[in-house]
Design a protein around this motif. Structure first.
Motif, mmCIF file in Angstrom:
data_model
loop_
_atom_site.group_PDB
_atom_site.id
_atom_site.type_symbol
_atom_site.label_atom_id
_atom_site.label_comp_id
_atom_site.label_asym_id
_atom_site.label_seq_id
_atom_site.Cartn_x
_atom_site.Cartn_y
_atom_site.Cartn_z
ATOM 1 N N GLN A 113 0.836 -1.203 0.000
ATOM 2 C CA GLN A 113 0.000 0.000 0.000
ATOM 3 C C GLN A 113 0.875 1.259 0.000
ATOM 4 O O GLN A 113 0.634 2.197 -0.755
ATOM 5 C CB GLN A 113 -0.909 -0.034 1.225
ATOM 6 N N GLN A 114 1.908 1.265 0.839
ATOM 7 C CA GLN A 114 2.794 2.432 0.933
ATOM 8 C C GLN A 114 3.578 2.664 -0.357
ATOM 9 O O GLN A 114 4.028 3.767 -0.620
ATOM 10 C CB GLN A 114 3.759 2.267 2.110
ATOM 11 N N ASN A 115 3.738 1.615 -1.157
ATOM 12 C CA ASN A 115 4.493 1.742 -2.398
ATOM 13 C C ASN A 115 3.596 1.920 -3.619
ATOM 14 O O ASN A 115 4.086 1.905 -4.751
ATOM 15 C CB ASN A 115 5.425 0.546 -2.578
ATOM 16 N N GLY A 116 2.284 2.068 -3.390
ATOM 17 C CA GLY A 116 1.393 2.436 -4.470
ATOM 18 C C GLY A 116 0.813 1.307 -5.301
ATOM 19 O O GLY A 116 0.073 1.561 -6.252
ATOM 20 N N ASP A 117 1.154 0.055 -4.988
ATOM 21 C CA ASP A 117 0.529 -1.053 -5.702
ATOM 22 C C ASP A 117 -0.830 -1.355 -5.060
ATOM 23 O O ASP A 117 -1.079 -0.992 -3.906
ATOM 24 C CB ASP A 117 1.418 -2.298 -5.680
ATOM 25 N N THR A 118 -1.692 -2.029 -5.813
ATOM 26 C CA THR A 118 -3.047 -2.317 -5.316
ATOM 27 C C THR A 118 -3.378 -3.805 -5.353
ATOM 28 O O THR A 118 -4.473 -4.205 -4.986
ATOM 29 C CB THR A 118 -4.105 -1.561 -6.146
ATOM 30 N N ARG A 119 -2.426 -4.618 -5.794
ATOM 31 C CA ARG A 119 -2.676 -6.057 -5.926
ATOM 32 C C ARG A 119 -1.410 -6.811 -5.550
ATOM 33 O O ARG A 119 -0.305 -6.373 -5.870
ATOM 34 C CB ARG A 119 -3.069 -6.353 -7.378
ATOM 35 N N ILE A 120 -1.594 -7.961 -4.909
ATOM 36 C CA ILE A 120 -0.491 -8.868 -4.587
ATOM 37 C C ILE A 120 -0.799 -10.197 -5.259
ATOM 38 O O ILE A 120 -1.931 -10.694 -5.178
ATOM 39 C CB ILE A 120 -0.357 -9.091 -3.072
ATOM 40 N N ILE A 121 0.209 -10.774 -5.925
ATOM 41 C CA ILE A 121 0.063 -12.103 -6.512
ATOM 42 C C ILE A 121 1.120 -13.032 -5.934
ATOM 43 O O ILE A 121 2.153 -12.579 -5.428
ATOM 44 C CB ILE A 121 0.157 -12.074 -8.059
ATOM 45 N N GLY A 152 14.017 -31.640 -15.398
ATOM 46 C CA GLY A 152 12.921 -32.613 -15.324
ATOM 47 C C GLY A 152 11.897 -32.321 -14.241
ATOM 48 O O GLY A 152 11.006 -33.137 -13.997
ATOM 49 N N PHE A 153 11.994 -31.179 -13.576
ATOM 50 C CA PHE A 153 11.084 -30.830 -12.489
ATOM 51 C C PHE A 153 10.064 -29.784 -12.936
ATOM 52 O O PHE A 153 10.341 -28.964 -13.812
ATOM 53 C CB PHE A 153 11.861 -30.272 -11.286
ATOM 54 N N VAL A 154 8.898 -29.832 -12.302
ATOM 55 C CA VAL A 154 7.867 -28.821 -12.542
ATOM 56 C C VAL A 154 7.340 -28.307 -11.208
ATOM 57 O O VAL A 154 7.485 -28.953 -10.171
ATOM 58 C CB VAL A 154 6.673 -29.374 -13.368
ATOM 59 N N MET A 155 6.744 -27.127 -11.267
ATOM 60 C CA MET A 155 5.989 -26.593 -10.134
ATOM 61 C C MET A 155 4.520 -26.664 -10.540
ATOM 62 O O MET A 155 4.145 -26.125 -11.590
ATOM 63 C CB MET A 155 6.394 -25.151 -9.824
ATOM 64 N N ASP A 156 3.718 -27.337 -9.739
ATOM 65 C CA ASP A 156 2.285 -27.482 -9.982
ATOM 66 C C ASP A 156 1.587 -26.575 -8.980
ATOM 67 O O ASP A 156 1.391 -26.947 -7.825
ATOM 68 C CB ASP A 156 1.883 -28.944 -9.798
ATOM 69 N N ASP A 157 1.224 -25.365 -9.424
ATOM 70 C CA ASP A 157 0.835 -24.297 -8.505
ATOM 71 C C ASP A 157 -0.562 -23.744 -8.750
ATOM 72 O O ASP A 157 -1.087 -23.806 -9.861
ATOM 73 C CB ASP A 157 1.798 -23.105 -8.654
ATOM 74 N N TYR A 158 -1.082 -23.158 -7.680
ATOM 75 C CA TYR A 158 -2.197 -22.226 -7.796
ATOM 76 C C TYR A 158 -1.590 -20.837 -7.859
ATOM 77 O O TYR A 158 -0.590 -20.551 -7.189
ATOM 78 C CB TYR A 158 -3.108 -22.281 -6.569
ATOM 79 N N LEU A 159 -2.188 -19.973 -8.658
ATOM 80 C CA LEU A 159 -1.826 -18.563 -8.681
ATOM 81 C C LEU A 159 -2.913 -17.849 -7.890
ATOM 82 O O LEU A 159 -4.103 -18.033 -8.158
ATOM 83 C CB LEU A 159 -1.747 -18.037 -10.114
ATOM 84 N N MET A 160 -2.504 -17.083 -6.897
ATOM 85 C CA MET A 160 -3.450 -16.415 -6.011
ATOM 86 C C MET A 160 -3.237 -14.912 -6.076
ATOM 87 O O MET A 160 -2.139 -14.449 -6.415
ATOM 88 C CB MET A 160 -3.283 -16.921 -4.572
ATOM 89 N N GLU A 161 -4.295 -14.170 -5.733
ATOM 90 C CA GLU A 161 -4.204 -12.713 -5.732
ATOM 91 C C GLU A 161 -5.020 -12.151 -4.589
ATOM 92 O O GLU A 161 -5.945 -12.789 -4.083
ATOM 93 C CB GLU A 161 -4.693 -12.120 -7.056
ATOM 94 N N CYS A 162 -4.631 -10.956 -4.197
ATOM 95 C CA CYS A 162 -5.335 -10.212 -3.164
ATOM 96 C C CYS A 162 -5.278 -8.744 -3.554
ATOM 97 O O CYS A 162 -4.222 -8.248 -3.945
ATOM 98 C CB CYS A 162 -4.660 -10.429 -1.810
ATOM 99 N N PHE A 163 -6.419 -8.081 -3.468
ATOM 100 C CA PHE A 163 -6.464 -6.657 -3.794
ATOM 101 C C PHE A 163 -6.401 -5.835 -2.510
ATOM 102 O O PHE A 163 -7.009 -6.177 -1.513
ATOM 103 C CB PHE A 163 -7.723 -6.331 -4.605
ATOM 104 N N ILE A 164 -5.631 -4.743 -2.561
ATOM 105 C CA ILE A 164 -5.432 -3.869 -1.426
ATOM 106 C C ILE A 164 -6.256 -2.600 -1.649
ATOM 107 O O ILE A 164 -6.173 -1.998 -2.723
ATOM 108 C CB ILE A 164 -3.943 -3.455 -1.275
ATOM 109 N N ASN A 165 -7.008 -2.208 -0.674
ATOM 110 C CA ASN A 165 -7.818 -0.973 -0.791
ATOM 111 C C ASN A 165 -6.978 0.256 -0.582
ATOM 112 O O ASN A 165 -6.135 0.336 0.215
ATOM 113 C CB ASN A 165 -8.964 -0.990 0.215
#
Length: 165
Positions: A113-121, A152-165
């Motif tokens: 928030q202090q750095n002006g972004d509004t979303r975290i992923i 030969g390795f993979v990352m099997d991930d969820y991508l998540m986000e959160c919005f900052i007011n």
């Protein structure tokens, strides 16, 4: 008492030690020993962390509980437009369940928030129990992905986000 200290190049050995201990604990039932070793070598080499710290938008903070090092958090402002990417948040096993992870995410939100972004992923392994902590702090899954990380390795991930007011 939970505190956050901005990490510098002098803290690289400590970050690497905390990463090795926390990863071997957190991922022992999720990833093979070979993949854990490979990812630690790739993502937490002295050169890689040094390179990240040279990026003015990429910061690490050491997390302490009282006088003890409990873990670390690393994130990058402006990873995408108005978006900070949480690259890493790890606690040593003995500090889990004390609310430090939630405090670290609250700290992250304040910094963003202090750095002006509004979303975290972030990316999180689909089998990682930390998903529940992220969800309790307002993060939602917006996509799934399987990422080839080499050897030969993979990352099997969820991508998540959160919005900052």
């Amino acid at each position: 008492m939970c505190t956050f200290k901005n990490a510098t190049a002098e803290d690289i050995p400590l970050i690497r030690e905390l990463a090795e201990k926390s990863w071997n604990s957190a991922y022992k039932n999720i990833l093979s020993k070979e993949q854990i070793f490979y990812m630690l070598q790739e993502m937490y080499s002295e050169e890689e962390i040094s390179r990240q710290l040279q990026n003015p938008n990429y910061v690490y903070f050491l997390i302490s509980d009282g006088n003890e090092n409990a873990g670390f958090i690393g994130f990058e402002y402006q990873f995408e437009e108005k978006t900070t990417k949480l690259h890493r948040i790890y606690l040593l096993e003995e500090f889990k369940g004390k609310g430090l992870g939630k405090k670290a995410l609250q700290f992250l939100k304040l910094q963003v928030q202090q750095n002006g972004d509004t979303r975290i992923i972030l990316n999180v392994n689909k089998s990682n129990p930390a998903i529940e902590i992220y969800e309790s702090q307002g993060f939602k899954i917006y996509e799934e992905g399987v990422f080839d990380i080499g050897n030969g390795f993979v990352m099997d991930d969820y991508l998540m986000e959160c919005f900052i007011n």
